[in-house]
Design a protein around this motif. Sequence first.
Motif: not given
Length: 381
Positions: A133-136, A244-249, A286-287
């Motif tokens: 959503r942020k990328m969009k 990178d969806d795998v990145a924790p942050q 926001k996570q």
Amino acid sequence: MSKVLNVGVVGCGYWGPNLIRNFRSLPDCRMRTICDASEARLRHLKTLYPEVEAETKFENLLNDTTLDAIVIATPVRHHFPMAKSSLLAGKHTFIEKPLAASVAQCEELVDLAKKQGLILMVGHTFLYSPAVRKMKEIVDKGDIGEIRYISARRLNLGLFQKDINVAWDLAPHDISIILHIMNETPLRVNCQGTAHVTPGIEDVTSMSLSFTREKSAIIQSSWLDPKKIREMTIVGSERMIVYDDVAPQEKIKIFDVRVERPPHYDTFAEFHYAYHYGDMYSPYIKQDEPLKTECQHFLDCIRSGNTPITDGRRGLEIVRILEASSQSLKLHGAPIELPSAAKSSAGSSSSRSPVTDSSGSRSPLAVGAIKPIGDSANKAG
């Protein structure tokens, strides 16, 4: 106070338990019934959620007049018959991706949901991700300029499927994000792949989507990589985004880099590309759990009657691309032109899967749904 909606989930294997957990956590939802052919799975889930009813027969969910909605998380070959039965029984229906095994099946489900006045929603979970959503938001504001191309890699070791190839299994995630970011559907599809483990079911594929104004997207999918990778790069004329969806942050990083060509030059010797190297920054995100947001959205749409973000038509668009990728695979990567929705709707006549039929062999594609481009496609076949 909003009415509490009763929900049933069919399919308690890999993804079903995640749906059960999230629907159960929502205050305006009652996770009423779970259904699976495996009694062992049901017994395990009953130890976690003792208040939930367990069924081995799907028909019992259809006949339960107290159920408002049915969630389908079964293998793809069961999506169409189960979803059709659910809609005919008057249940709002949520289906895990992909919507069905062919364009014709998707069109029938979309038409049936409209006729019945019911919500039909597809589980393209990543469109509910805060990072996507942020990328969009960034792209729509024009912060990266005009999109030039998008590349995506979704790689891991397994889980091997028996009825669909890796493109049908993994690429829907990336296709849904790409269509959402691009805000348009592709003109043509190319796909190449190889079946290393199970004959006839590709476990490594590379798909290319061509859009207007020379924009493109490349999607690499694999069940044969040792490392789990979930990465997407959006290259714009002004800046670039790496997700990178795998990145924790810091799942999103924006790079202020670009390449510029000189506007005027008299001789080739005067021609020089200009490389701009600026800063990199990572916006705050926001996570929230995307699946929980998606489940809540389904309930909200049932109450309001609003069209879901990932409705049946969005699911149909993605299956149309997957079906074209299957034909391109058969033609060794030949480009397949995607028709307009209206033309395709008139041309589709088969509800059989473009991947495999019940015997495990390749099924014919919907007549007129997609076509090769030029002589190269015929030669490739």
